[in-house]
Design an enzyme around this catalytic site. Structure first.
Site, PDB file in Angstrom:
ATOM      1  N   SER A 303     -32.839 -21.545  37.775  1.00  0.00           N
ATOM      2  CA  SER A 303     -32.853 -22.659  38.723  1.00  0.00           C
ATOM      3  C   SER A 303     -31.405 -22.960  39.100  1.00  0.00           C
ATOM      4  O   SER A 303     -30.480 -22.551  38.407  1.00  0.00           O
ATOM      5  CB  SER A 303     -33.471 -23.910  38.087  1.00  0.00           C
ATOM      6  OG  SER A 303     -32.522 -24.553  37.247  1.00  0.00           O
ATOM      7  N   ASP A 304     -31.207 -23.680  40.175  1.00  0.00           N
ATOM      8  CA  ASP A 304     -29.878 -24.245  40.389  1.00  0.00           C
ATOM      9  C   ASP A 304     -29.784 -25.496  39.494  1.00  0.00           C
ATOM     10  O   ASP A 304     -30.746 -25.894  38.831  1.00  0.00           O
ATOM     11  CB  ASP A 304     -29.636 -24.567  41.863  1.00  0.00           C
ATOM     12  CG  ASP A 304     -28.141 -24.663  42.187  1.00  0.00           C
ATOM     13  OD1 ASP A 304     -27.329 -24.820  41.246  1.00  0.00           O
ATOM     14  OD2 ASP A 304     -27.770 -24.595  43.374  1.00  0.00           O
ATOM     15  N   TYR A 305     -28.627 -26.088  39.494  1.00  0.00           N
ATOM     16  CA  TYR A 305     -28.291 -27.211  38.608  1.00  0.00           C
ATOM     17  C   TYR A 305     -29.280 -28.370  38.804  1.00  0.00           C
ATOM     18  O   TYR A 305     -29.282 -29.006  39.857  1.00  0.00           O
ATOM     19  CB  TYR A 305     -26.883 -27.640  38.969  1.00  0.00           C
ATOM     20  CG  TYR A 305     -26.168 -28.589  38.062  1.00  0.00           C
ATOM     21  CD1 TYR A 305     -25.275 -28.121  37.112  1.00  0.00           C
ATOM     22  CD2 TYR A 305     -26.349 -29.957  38.190  1.00  0.00           C
ATOM     23  CE1 TYR A 305     -24.565 -29.007  36.310  1.00  0.00           C
ATOM     24  CE2 TYR A 305     -25.657 -30.842  37.387  1.00  0.00           C
ATOM     25  CZ  TYR A 305     -24.764 -30.362  36.451  1.00  0.00           C
ATOM     26  OH  TYR A 305     -24.069 -31.239  35.665  1.00  0.00           O
TER      27      TYR A 305
END
Ligand code: NOJ
Length: 761
Positions: A303-305
């Site tokens: 995932s992104d942050y």
């Protein structure tokens, strides 16, 4: 020819091209990783508790010394380093990102290897976007070199430096196509064009990963991000809604990812944005149907942050538990920073809402990556405090930064051959907020480099001229605010000089994540400065500092010479001086169109013709143009001048007929009739005149950097095949249709160069 080869391979990777994918290196790599997963690793999975499995899927920002990650991302779940060590011991994290070097990595890895029940090595990730301690030009600038070999070399050095500090995995390259210059993150990618984007994606993955396999101690695994269409946010607003057709996804936004995977990138990052109503982070069509089933991608999706957490704000998941379930089942294997997977996966599995098989699949992918990276053989292979000090900022690396910097500078205009400047006998006034001081040099998204280690313009120019005492420097203005007395001082300096170099533009904070702009012009105080300085009437060179395409207006446009100098990194000053004084000729080209006005955005050269195009010339009523100007760029994609005088002639379309199973040589004579050597980026464009899906007015299909001595002439040749002319058809699958094509060999997307027609039959 390299450019065409990349294009063709990547095109083949489109819809349904499973066969092509199967033969690709990435597929081989990942198949091999899974096949080669040692029996002991399978046995490990069998021994793991559900919590330990969820731990392998949980990546957190490094807490050591406060963590560099938090400086670059909104502060999310924080922990002390001791708390993080406890998580390592209990197997609750797979690794950390944006940490602080080999000492930290060694302490954490030692805890994992000595005190964790199953002794699974940690993985260390980081945003190595354009260099480590040696900072290279921002990726958009480097794309302007139109030189994939250069991009591969800089990525290689970045990997060599970063790996010594224990970094196994970079969150790069960003391969998002960026067609709206208001968006601040275009700086991290390769610009607006599909083909250039693919060429740079290929080069950067190869550079990061090296040629000796991912197990090499100087290889770092690449992560193609952000999947997908992150650059297509409405109105250029970062994180904003994306609603584009499947055809546009497949034709514009997917190919660079496919190229990155074909080059061997074993990971990808789900993007923050929603895609036609379904957030990418929980999008089964994107992450499973397309990525896994259609393309056969076997690697890790991270995932992104806090991307999974943001499913709640998107209005897609009711709570953390549901967000975890939706992201994980859609195909996000690893969660970055929310901590949701370690918190909620065990319960979701216990309640039967997430199958154990899916959990094992994700864990197997992560462990396969750790195997590939050689971490099971030697968890400390990249952690080397000695190499961390000796491998960085070496003379060779800094030399490459200087070369890359000079090769990224685009000359927009050079009236009266003001450039290159003489090195002796002239008083030079450097004016503007970017001329001196260790600031505003390296650009955004650099975790480990620093302006304090970079060389400014004043130092670069003084180092180049015969008598440094003839060079003066004055700021004249702040970046967004006027300086008291600044303009007066600047005017005095200009009046006392023979030549003025005026450096103006954007701060490094004005591009990058969450830095979208409503107006992509130069801030007014600097325009006021330019007005006053140009009014002095001295020969003036404008140096632009910018992280995106800018709108340039009078008085800046009146300057006889303008260079785009972006953010060039560690050797910014010397690299700029190399071009200013002609030790290196400018050879870069714009990787993004510079529009007349912000209101044109999203503007890109490969737009459609519409039913009412305004023919070249005056603006006509009831045509596709603005009241104030044409649907065109002020400085087009591909534009850039040299110190030579380049002419295009003698187009040869090889008989003008391309057979479906054949190839067509398209040639032109390119001549440098000037008195200085030049490297010309010769570009090949086509337009499919009539098709079952309307086609862009031009599409880049090839480019070559051609070195021409004074007076030299070369025939530049491109090969076209039917595969180069494919597009995504009405059924969202690749197709190629017989018919007439226009073709240009030209110095930019808007230049006529030499052009003609051919038929695909
Ligand atoms: C958020 C950014 O979107 C992504 O590109 C980056 O890799 C992560 N933060 C980690 O820093």
């Amino acid at each position: 020819m390299e450019d065409i080869r990349i294009s063709r391979r990547a095109l083949m990777m489109g819809a349904g091209a499973v066969a092509a994918w199967s033969a690709s290196p990435a597929r081989a790599l990942l198949a091999q990783a899974t096949a080669a997963l040692p029996a002991s690793v399978e046995a490990l999975i069998a021994q793991m508790t559900v919590e330990e499995k969820a731990g392998q899927l949980t990546l957190m920002a490094a807490a050591w010394a406060g963590g560099a990650a938090n400086a670059l991302n909104p502060i999310s779940a924080t922990a002390t380093f001791d708390e993080q060590l406890a998580q390592v011991r209990s197997g609750r994290i797979t690794g950390v990102f944006n940490g602080n070097g080999a000492d930290m990595a060694r302490r954490m890895q030692t805890a994992a290897m000595r005190e964790q029940r199953l002794k699974i090595p940690l993985l260390f990730a980081a945003d190595i976007i354009h260099g480590f301690r040696t900072v290279f030009p921002m990726p958009l600038a480097e794309a302007g070199s139109f030189d994939p070999d250069l991009a591969e070399r800089t990525a290689r050095v970045a990997a060599v430096e970063a790996s010594a500090a224990g970094i196994d995995w970079t969150f790069a390259p960003m391969v998002d196509i960026a067609r709206d210059q208001r968006w601040g993150r275009g700086i991290e990618g390769a610009g607006e064009d599909i083909m250039l984007g693919k060429a740079m994606a290929d080069a950067r993955v190869r550079g990061f990963q090296g040629r000796r396999g991912l197990g090499a101690d100087d290889a770092v695994a690449a992560c193609a991000k952000h999947f997908a269409a992150y650059g297509a946010g409405e109105a250029g607003l970062d994180y904003n809604t994306v609603d584009v057709s499947e055809r546009t996804l497949r034709e514009v936004y997917f190919p660079a990812f496919q190229t990155a995977f074909a080059a061997g990138a074993p990971t990808t990052m789900a993007s923050f944005n929603e895609l036609s109503g379904v957030p990418a982070t929980a999008n089964p069509w994107l992450l499973d149907t397309v990525l896994r089933k259609e393309w056969g991608f076997g690697g890790v999706v991270v995932s992104d942050y806090t991307g999974d957490e943001e499913l709640i704000a998107h209005g897609f998941a009711a709570d953390a538990r549901e967000a975890t379930k939706l992201a994980f089942l859609a195909g996000v294997d690893m969660s970055m920073q929310s901590g949701f997977y370690i918190k909620h996966l065990p319960d979701l599995v216990a309640k039967g809402e997430v199958p154990m098989a899916r959990l094992d699949q994700a864990v197997r992918r992560v462990l396969a990556m750790k195997v590939l990276l050689g971490l099971f053989d030697d968890p400390f292979r990249r952690i080397d405090p000695r190499r961390e000090k000796t491998r960085v900022r070496t003379p060779a690396n800094l030399k490459l930064a200087r070369e890359a910097g000079a090769r990224s500078i685009v000359m927009l205009k050079n009236d009266g051959d003001l450039l290159p400047l003489p090195k002796a006998g002239k008083r030079i006034a450097l004016i503007g907020p970017f001329v001196q001081g260790q600031r505003e040099l390296i650009g955004t998204w650099n975790v480990y480099g620093s302006d304090a280690e970079a060389v400014d313009l004043l130092t670069g120019v003084r180092g180049a001229v015969a008598d440094p005492a003839l060079v003066t420097a004055v700021d004249g203005s702040g970046i967004t605010d006027a300086l008291p007395g600044g303009i007066d001082a600047a005017v005095l300096a200009a009046a006392a000089a023979d030549i003025v170099v005026l450096a103006i533009g954007e701060s490094q904070k004005m591009s990058g994540e969450a830095q979208s702009r409503v107006d992509i012009g130069i801030p007014q105080p600097q325009i006021d400065l330019a007005q006053a300085v140009l009014a002095v009437g001295k020969p003036t060179v404008v140096l632009l500092r910018n992280g995106r395409a800018l709108v340039l207006e009078k008085p800046v446009l009146d300057a006889p010479a303008i260079l785009v100098t972006w953010f060039l990194g560690s050797q910014s000053g010397p690299a700029t001086a190399d071009v200013l004084f002609g030790d290196v000729g400018p050879s870069a080209r714009l990787p993004v169109s510079f529009p007349y006005s912000t209101g044109q955005e999203p503007y890109h050269y490969a737009h459609k013709n519409t039913g009412r195009p305004n023919p070249p010339g005056p603006l006509l009523e009831y045509k596709a143009r603005y009241r104030e100007g044409p649907n065109a760029a002020l400085f087009a994609f591909g534009h850039g001048l040299t110190y030579g005088r380049i002419g295009y002639a003698d187009l040869d379309t090889g008989g003008g007929r391309l057979a479906m199973d054949g190839s067509l040589m398209v040639r032109a004579r390119v001549t440098n009739s000037g008195t200085r050597a030049a490297t010309e980026v010769v570009q090949l464009y086509v337009q499919d005149v009539t098709a079952s899906i309307t086609r862009p007015v031009r599409e880049l299909k090839g480019f070559r950097r051609v070195a021409l001595k004074p007076g030299e002439s070369q025939v530049v040749e491109f090969t076209l095949r039917a595969a180069d002319l494919r597009f995504v058809g009405i059924d969202d699958k690749l197709t190629v249709e017989p018919g007439e094509f226009r073709v240009w060999i030209a110095p930019s997307a808007q230049a006529e160069g030499v052009n003609g027609r051919f038929v695909l039959a």
